[in-house]
Scaffold this motif. Structure first.
Motif, PDB file in Angstrom:
ATOM      1  N   ARG A 136       0.834  -1.193   0.000  1.00  0.00           N
ATOM      2  CA  ARG A 136       0.000   0.000   0.000  1.00  0.00           C
ATOM      3  C   ARG A 136       0.878   1.256   0.000  1.00  0.00           C
ATOM      4  N   LEU A 137       1.902   1.265   0.860  1.00  0.00           N
ATOM      5  CA  LEU A 137       2.796   2.419   0.923  1.00  0.00           C
ATOM      6  C   LEU A 137       3.543   2.608  -0.399  1.00  0.00           C
ATOM      7  N   ALA A 138       4.032   1.504  -0.970  1.00  0.00           N
ATOM      8  CA  ALA A 138       4.753   1.600  -2.253  1.00  0.00           C
ATOM      9  C   ALA A 138       3.831   2.134  -3.352  1.00  0.00           C
ATOM     10  N   GLU A 139       2.604   1.693  -3.369  1.00  0.00           N
ATOM     11  CA  GLU A 139       1.657   2.184  -4.388  1.00  0.00           C
ATOM     12  C   GLU A 139       1.347   3.661  -4.165  1.00  0.00           C
ATOM     13  N   ASP A 140       1.189   4.065  -2.907  1.00  0.00           N
ATOM     14  CA  ASP A 140       0.959   5.491  -2.615  1.00  0.00           C
ATOM     15  C   ASP A 140       2.164   6.326  -3.048  1.00  0.00           C
ATOM     16  N   MET A 141       3.368   5.828  -2.753  1.00  0.00           N
ATOM     17  CA  MET A 141       4.578   6.542  -3.162  1.00  0.00           C
ATOM     18  C   MET A 141       4.667   6.636  -4.680  1.00  0.00           C
ATOM     19  N   SER A 142       4.297   5.565  -5.375  1.00  0.00           N
ATOM     20  CA  SER A 142       4.377   5.539  -6.840  1.00  0.00           C
ATOM     21  C   SER A 142       3.490   6.593  -7.474  1.00  0.00           C
ATOM     22  N   ALA A 143       2.422   6.955  -6.796  1.00  0.00           N
ATOM     23  CA  ALA A 143       1.508   7.969  -7.323  1.00  0.00           C
ATOM     24  C   ALA A 143       1.997   9.389  -7.035  1.00  0.00           C
ATOM     25  N   ALA A 144       2.940   9.524  -6.129  1.00  0.00           N
ATOM     26  CA  ALA A 144       3.447  10.854  -5.765  1.00  0.00           C
ATOM     27  C   ALA A 144       4.523  11.287  -6.762  1.00  0.00           C
ATOM     28  N   PRO A 145       4.471  12.529  -7.232  1.00  0.00           N
ATOM     29  CA  PRO A 145       5.455  12.991  -8.234  1.00  0.00           C
ATOM     30  C   PRO A 145       6.911  12.775  -7.807  1.00  0.00           C
ATOM     31  N   LYS A 146       7.198  12.943  -6.537  1.00  0.00           N
ATOM     32  CA  LYS A 146       8.582  12.817  -6.066  1.00  0.00           C
ATOM     33  C   LYS A 146       9.135  11.401  -6.266  1.00  0.00           C
ATOM     34  N   TRP A 147       8.286  10.397  -6.189  1.00  0.00           N
ATOM     35  CA  TRP A 147       8.742   9.003  -6.253  1.00  0.00           C
ATOM     36  C   TRP A 147       8.365   8.301  -7.555  1.00  0.00           C
ATOM     37  N   ARG A 148       7.563   8.921  -8.392  1.00  0.00           N
ATOM     38  CA  ARG A 148       7.050   8.257  -9.599  1.00  0.00           C
ATOM     39  C   ARG A 148       8.170   7.742 -10.499  1.00  0.00           C
ATOM     40  N   ALA A 149       9.163   8.571 -10.775  1.00  0.00           N
ATOM     41  CA  ALA A 149      10.236   8.156 -11.691  1.00  0.00           C
ATOM     42  C   ALA A 149      11.000   6.954 -11.141  1.00  0.00           C
ATOM     43  N   LEU A 150      11.283   6.973  -9.848  1.00  0.00           N
ATOM     44  CA  LEU A 150      12.010   5.841  -9.252  1.00  0.00           C
ATOM     45  C   LEU A 150      11.155   4.571  -9.286  1.00  0.00           C
ATOM     46  N   SER A 151       9.867   4.722  -9.068  1.00  0.00           N
ATOM     47  CA  SER A 151       8.961   3.573  -9.131  1.00  0.00           C
ATOM     48  C   SER A 151       8.904   3.003 -10.543  1.00  0.00           C
ATOM     49  N   GLU A 152       8.805   3.867 -11.540  1.00  0.00           N
ATOM     50  CA  GLU A 152       8.742   3.390 -12.927  1.00  0.00           C
ATOM     51  C   GLU A 152      10.062   2.733 -13.343  1.00  0.00           C
ATOM     52  N   ARG A 153      11.169   3.293 -12.900  1.00  0.00           N
ATOM     53  CA  ARG A 153      12.464   2.652 -13.188  1.00  0.00           C
ATOM     54  C   ARG A 153      12.534   1.274 -12.532  1.00  0.00           C
ATOM     55  N   SER A 154      12.034   1.172 -11.328  1.00  0.00           N
ATOM     56  CA  SER A 154      12.014  -0.125 -10.632  1.00  0.00           C
ATOM     57  C   SER A 154      11.218  -1.136 -11.436  1.00  0.00           C
ATOM     58  N   GLU A 155      10.065  -0.710 -11.947  1.00  0.00           N
ATOM     59  CA  GLU A 155       9.219  -1.614 -12.732  1.00  0.00           C
ATOM     60  C   GLU A 155       9.903  -2.029 -14.027  1.00  0.00           C
ATOM     61  N   ALA A 156      10.564  -1.098 -14.703  1.00  0.00           N
ATOM     62  CA  ALA A 156      11.256  -1.429 -15.951  1.00  0.00           C
ATOM     63  C   ALA A 156      12.364  -2.453 -15.697  1.00  0.00           C
ATOM     64  N   ILE A 157      13.114  -2.252 -14.642  1.00  0.00           N
ATOM     65  CA  ILE A 157      14.216  -3.170 -14.315  1.00  0.00           C
ATOM     66  C   ILE A 157      13.672  -4.520 -13.856  1.00  0.00           C
ATOM     67  N   ALA A 158      12.599  -4.513 -13.092  1.00  0.00           N
ATOM     68  CA  ALA A 158      11.983  -5.769 -12.647  1.00  0.00           C
ATOM     69  C   ALA A 158      11.477  -6.564 -13.846  1.00  0.00           C
ATOM     70  N   ASP A 159      10.814  -5.900 -14.775  1.00  0.00           N
ATOM     71  CA  ASP A 159      10.297  -6.602 -15.968  1.00  0.00           C
ATOM     72  C   ASP A 159      11.442  -7.176 -16.808  1.00  0.00           C
ATOM     73  N   ALA A 160      12.481  -6.389 -17.027  1.00  0.00           N
ATOM     74  CA  ALA A 160      13.582  -6.821 -17.897  1.00  0.00           C
ATOM     75  C   ALA A 160      14.451  -7.903 -17.266  1.00  0.00           C
ATOM     76  N   SER A 161      14.364  -8.069 -15.959  1.00  0.00           N
ATOM     77  CA  SER A 161      15.178  -9.098 -15.283  1.00  0.00           C
ATOM     78  C   SER A 161      14.342 -10.316 -14.923  1.00  0.00           C
ATOM     79  N   SER A 162      13.172 -10.424 -15.499  1.00  0.00           N
ATOM     80  CA  SER A 162      12.271 -11.546 -15.213  1.00  0.00           C
ATOM     81  C   SER A 162      12.970 -12.889 -15.409  1.00  0.00           C
ATOM     82  N   GLY A 163      12.845 -13.747 -14.437  1.00  0.00           N
ATOM     83  CA  GLY A 163      13.400 -15.092 -14.520  1.00  0.00           C
ATOM     84  C   GLY A 163      14.893 -15.178 -14.228  1.00  0.00           C
ATOM     85  N   MET A 164      15.544 -14.088 -13.932  1.00  0.00           N
ATOM     86  CA  MET A 164      16.989 -14.102 -13.703  1.00  0.00           C
ATOM     87  C   MET A 164      17.299 -14.243 -12.210  1.00  0.00           C
ATOM     88  N   THR A 165      18.318 -15.020 -11.905  1.00  0.00           N
ATOM     89  CA  THR A 165      18.774 -15.149 -10.522  1.00  0.00           C
ATOM     90  C   THR A 165      19.776 -14.031 -10.200  1.00  0.00           C
TER      91      THR A 165
END
Length: 190
Positions: A136-165
């Motif tokens: 809940r806190l992470a989702e609230d932070m993701s909606a805030a302008p201050k944290w949005r870019a870092l959240s989106e970068r996290s998602e891009a890196i998480a998606d691109a590293s799918s299945g990797m150890t």
């Protein structure tokens, strides 16, 4: 009026740790949501390597073949592309690649606050999972302008590293960023 140096230093340290805790919470939440990560961030090696790519976002497309430097979620500025190692929170090269000695304090604080919990990982390692309150806190932070870019970068890196150890990420970092990793232990990665 003078400010006690120890008080100022303690306040700066608290702010610094709070920033690192917020970033790690966003990263664990993003990895937990992305397919191919079994709904958890598996192991400290994987945390450190994904956090490295998050802190040095212009290097992420070099390491992760499924991530383009034009991915809008990375929001790479011309300065970040031209000077990819000039980051606000550099890491050090340690035994298995990029590392930050603050991880134990950061994770302990997040678990202690009930935002992350430990789970069983692969081969006896410890995995991290965001709790309902942490999500809940992470989702609230993701909606805030201050944290949005870092959240989106996290998602891009998480998606691109799918299945990797964590070890696979470490090997890729050593292979694709050989000149950055070819340095003594404990040296800042710049």
């Amino acid at each position: 009026m003078s400010i006690d140096f120890d008080t100022l230093e303690l306040a700066l340290l608290r702010d610094d740790l709070a920033y690192h805790q917020a970033r790690v919470l966003l990263l664990v939440n993003a990895v937990s949501k992305a397919s191919g990560h079994t709904k958890k961030l598996d192991g400290l090696t994987k945390l450190a390597k994904l956090d490295f790519l998050l802190r040095y976002p212009a290097l992420a497309p070099i390491v992760l073949e499924h991530l383009s430097d034009s991915d809008p979620r990375l929001s790479l500025s011309p300065e970040e592309v031209s000077t990819p190692t000039e980051v606000e929170a550099p890491m050090v090269r340690y035994k298995y690649g990029p590392w930050d000695d603050r991880y134990y304090a950061i994770i302990g604080a997040l678990v202690g606050r009930g935002l992350l919990r430990y789970a069983k990982g692969r081969k006896g390692s410890v995995a991290l999972v965001a709790t309902a309150e942490g999500r809940r806190l992470a989702e609230d932070m993701s909606a805030a302008p201050k944290w949005r870019a870092l959240s989106e970068r996290s998602e891009a890196i998480a998606d691109a590293s799918s299945g990797m150890t964590g070890n696979a990420l470490k090997d890729l970092i050593y292979q694709k960023l050989e000149s950055l990793m070819d340095r003594p232990h404990r040296q800042v990665i710049k």
